[in-house]
Enzyme design. Structure first.
Site, PDB file in Angstrom:
ATOM      1  N   THR A 173       0.784  -1.232   0.000  1.00 45.08           N
ATOM      2  CA  THR A 173       0.000   0.000   0.000  1.00 45.08           C
ATOM      3  C   THR A 173       0.817   1.284   0.000  1.00 45.08           C
ATOM      4  O   THR A 173       0.251   2.363  -0.143  1.00 45.08           O
ATOM      5  CB  THR A 173      -0.955   0.028   1.216  1.00 45.08           C
ATOM      6  OG1 THR A 173      -0.194  -0.141   2.418  1.00 45.08           O
ATOM      7  CG2 THR A 173      -2.006  -1.060   1.101  1.00 45.08           C
ATOM      8  N   ARG A 187      -1.553  -4.820   5.962  1.00 51.45           N
ATOM      9  CA  ARG A 187      -2.383  -4.920   7.168  1.00 51.45           C
ATOM     10  C   ARG A 187      -3.640  -4.062   7.112  1.00 51.45           C
ATOM     11  O   ARG A 187      -4.619  -4.350   7.783  1.00 51.45           O
ATOM     12  CB  ARG A 187      -1.560  -4.527   8.400  1.00 51.45           C
ATOM     13  CG  ARG A 187      -0.415  -5.464   8.724  1.00 51.45           C
ATOM     14  CD  ARG A 187       0.383  -4.976   9.920  1.00 51.45           C
ATOM     15  NE  ARG A 187       1.019  -3.691   9.654  1.00 51.45           N
ATOM     16  CZ  ARG A 187       1.698  -2.994  10.555  1.00 51.45           C
ATOM     17  NH1 ARG A 187       1.805  -3.444  11.801  1.00 51.45           N
ATOM     18  NH2 ARG A 187       2.256  -1.845  10.235  1.00 51.45           N
ATOM     19  N   TYR A 228      18.462  -4.111  11.832  1.00 49.35           N
ATOM     20  CA  TYR A 228      17.939  -3.849  10.483  1.00 49.35           C
ATOM     21  C   TYR A 228      18.954  -4.275   9.428  1.00 49.35           C
ATOM     22  O   TYR A 228      18.648  -5.047   8.510  1.00 49.35           O
ATOM     23  CB  TYR A 228      17.584  -2.373  10.308  1.00 49.35           C
ATOM     24  CG  TYR A 228      16.961  -2.099   8.954  1.00 49.35           C
ATOM     25  CD1 TYR A 228      15.595  -2.192   8.777  1.00 49.35           C
ATOM     26  CD2 TYR A 228      17.754  -1.768   7.858  1.00 49.35           C
ATOM     27  CE1 TYR A 228      15.022  -1.969   7.532  1.00 49.35           C
ATOM     28  CE2 TYR A 228      17.190  -1.546   6.620  1.00 49.35           C
ATOM     29  CZ  TYR A 228      15.823  -1.643   6.458  1.00 49.35           C
ATOM     30  OH  TYR A 228      15.263  -1.429   5.227  1.00 49.35           O
ATOM     31  N   VAL A 245      14.827   6.099  -0.123  1.00 49.96           N
ATOM     32  CA  VAL A 245      13.767   6.265  -1.115  1.00 49.96           C
ATOM     33  C   VAL A 245      12.706   7.186  -0.533  1.00 49.96           C
ATOM     34  O   VAL A 245      12.374   7.092   0.654  1.00 49.96           O
ATOM     35  CB  VAL A 245      13.133   4.903  -1.482  1.00 49.96           C
ATOM     36  CG1 VAL A 245      12.117   5.079  -2.605  1.00 49.96           C
ATOM     37  CG2 VAL A 245      14.212   3.914  -1.902  1.00 49.96           C
ATOM     38  N   ASP A 265      -0.976  -9.693   8.516  1.00 50.06           N
ATOM     39  CA  ASP A 265       0.096  -9.110   9.320  1.00 50.06           C
ATOM     40  C   ASP A 265       1.241 -10.114   9.353  1.00 50.06           C
ATOM     41  O   ASP A 265       1.131 -11.175   9.973  1.00 50.06           O
ATOM     42  CB  ASP A 265      -0.417  -8.831  10.735  1.00 50.06           C
ATOM     43  CG  ASP A 265       0.626  -8.153  11.621  1.00 50.06           C
ATOM     44  OD1 ASP A 265       1.801  -8.088  11.217  1.00 50.06           O
ATOM     45  OD2 ASP A 265       0.250  -7.707  12.721  1.00 50.06           O
ATOM     46  N   ILE A 305       7.814   1.473  -1.901  1.00 54.16           N
ATOM     47  CA  ILE A 305       8.304   0.607  -2.964  1.00 54.16           C
ATOM     48  C   ILE A 305       7.242  -0.423  -3.358  1.00 54.16           C
ATOM     49  O   ILE A 305       7.081  -0.741  -4.535  1.00 54.16           O
ATOM     50  CB  ILE A 305       9.608  -0.083  -2.529  1.00 54.16           C
ATOM     51  CG1 ILE A 305      10.718   0.958  -2.365  1.00 54.16           C
ATOM     52  CG2 ILE A 305      10.043  -1.134  -3.546  1.00 54.16           C
ATOM     53  CD1 ILE A 305      12.003   0.402  -1.781  1.00 54.16           C
ATOM     54  N   LYS A 328      18.699  -7.474   6.752  1.00 56.00           N
ATOM     55  CA  LYS A 328      18.758  -7.277   5.303  1.00 56.00           C
ATOM     56  C   LYS A 328      19.967  -7.997   4.691  1.00 56.00           C
ATOM     57  O   LYS A 328      19.911  -8.447   3.544  1.00 56.00           O
ATOM     58  CB  LYS A 328      18.787  -5.784   4.988  1.00 56.00           C
ATOM     59  CG  LYS A 328      17.485  -5.063   5.316  1.00 56.00           C
ATOM     60  CD  LYS A 328      16.281  -5.666   4.615  1.00 56.00           C
ATOM     61  CE  LYS A 328      15.015  -4.863   4.820  1.00 56.00           C
ATOM     62  NZ  LYS A 328      13.842  -5.430   4.133  1.00 56.00           N
ATOM     63  N   THR A 368       9.620   7.787   0.516  1.00 60.71           N
ATOM     64  CA  THR A 368       8.389   7.105   0.906  1.00 60.71           C
ATOM     65  C   THR A 368       8.035   7.559   2.319  1.00 60.71           C
ATOM     66  O   THR A 368       8.712   8.413   2.889  1.00 60.71           O
ATOM     67  CB  THR A 368       8.567   5.566   0.902  1.00 60.71           C
ATOM     68  OG1 THR A 368       9.429   5.195   1.981  1.00 60.71           O
ATOM     69  CG2 THR A 368       9.177   5.082  -0.417  1.00 60.71           C
TER      70      THR A 368
END
Length: 257
Positions: free
Chosen positions: A10, A33, A148, A181, A59, A13, A152, A183
């Site tokens: 939604t 979600r 994080y 990015v 979720d 990216i 990744k 967003t």
């Protein structure tokens, strides 16, 4: 007509992938979600591109959410031809500042969900002799800092290893490693981005276009944009202790989704 399933569809990216794939004529399964946002997105893409856009509310931090998406990916009558594992989030704060529950949730979404959904999708793809998976990682995968980046890095290693194991099967797997990015990602995480230079920001639609080109060329690792290709090359050459200082100065994470 082929079908693509996108998690975290939604915004950011994920939404850019949905726009691009719908414009290319793919039917979609949109996963997130927020049911209301999913329905609005599905209706808009259907009306604009005349494709079928199904909604799956799930979720991915919960077992039943992952299981629901696994079930859709293993459907034989309406197979998924392209999986985009994009769902993800960031935590504000350094190690030991972030609650352990939040760290474990991140591993659930970034690692366990990616493993389970990729496996569910590729089993059928291998049987059919065609298909593709894009696992959205980050240039943070190449920086030794925080859960994080570690999660990744796992996505990159897992994806490239699976791509080698499935070579020749007709199934393509690619880890996508964007940088910053534009967003709502950082805002949702409460992260300050004022110290990020303007040149480091990427456009989500252009990023997706580059990623789709790399996937079509059979690449198992995509780092969109020449600026970030250069940066990742330097990160791979730099001493590990120097990278820790770099990330302390530029913020906790580089990040896409």
């Amino acid at each position: 007509m082929t079908t693509a399933l996108i998690t975290g569809a939604t915004a950011g990216i994920g939404a850019a992938f949905a726009r691009r794939l719908a414009a290319d004529g793919h039917n979609l399964v949109l996963v997130a979600r927020n049911a209301e946002r999913l329905r609005e997105q599905a209706a808009e893409l259907h009306d604009r591109h005349r494709i079928e856009a199904d909604v799956l509310v799930a979720d991915l931090s919960q077992d039943d959410g992952i299981a629901a998406v696994e079930a859709r990916l293993t459907e034989r009558t309406h197979p998924v031809d392209l999986l985009v594992n994009n769902a993800g989030f960031g935590n504000k704060g350094q190690y030991l500042e972030v609650p352990m529950a939040d760290e474990l949730t991140m591993l659930k979404v970034h690692c366990e969900a990616v493993l389970r959904l990729t496996s569910a999708a590729t089993a059928g793809m291998r049987d059919r002799g065609r298909g593709g998976v894009v696992n959205v990682a980050s240039v943070a995968a190449f920086v030794p800092r925080g859960t994080y980046g570690a999660s990744k890095a796992w996505v990159v290693q897992f994806t490239q290893g699976a791509a080698r194991d499935l070579a020749g099967s007709g199934v393509r797997l690619m880890a996508l490693c964007p940088g910053f990015v534009r967003t709502e990602f950082h805002e949702r995480a409460g992260m300050e981005t004022g110290n990020v230079p303007g040149w480091m920001w990427l456009d989500a639609d252009k990023l997706v276009a580059a990623a789709m080109k790399d996937l079509s060329q059979g690449k198992s690792l995509s780092v969109p944009d020449p600026r970030y290709k250069t940066l990742v090359g330097l990160l791979r050459l730099a001493p590990r202790n120097a990278l820790g200082g770099l990330t302390s100065r530029t913020g906790r994470r580089y990040g896409p989704n």
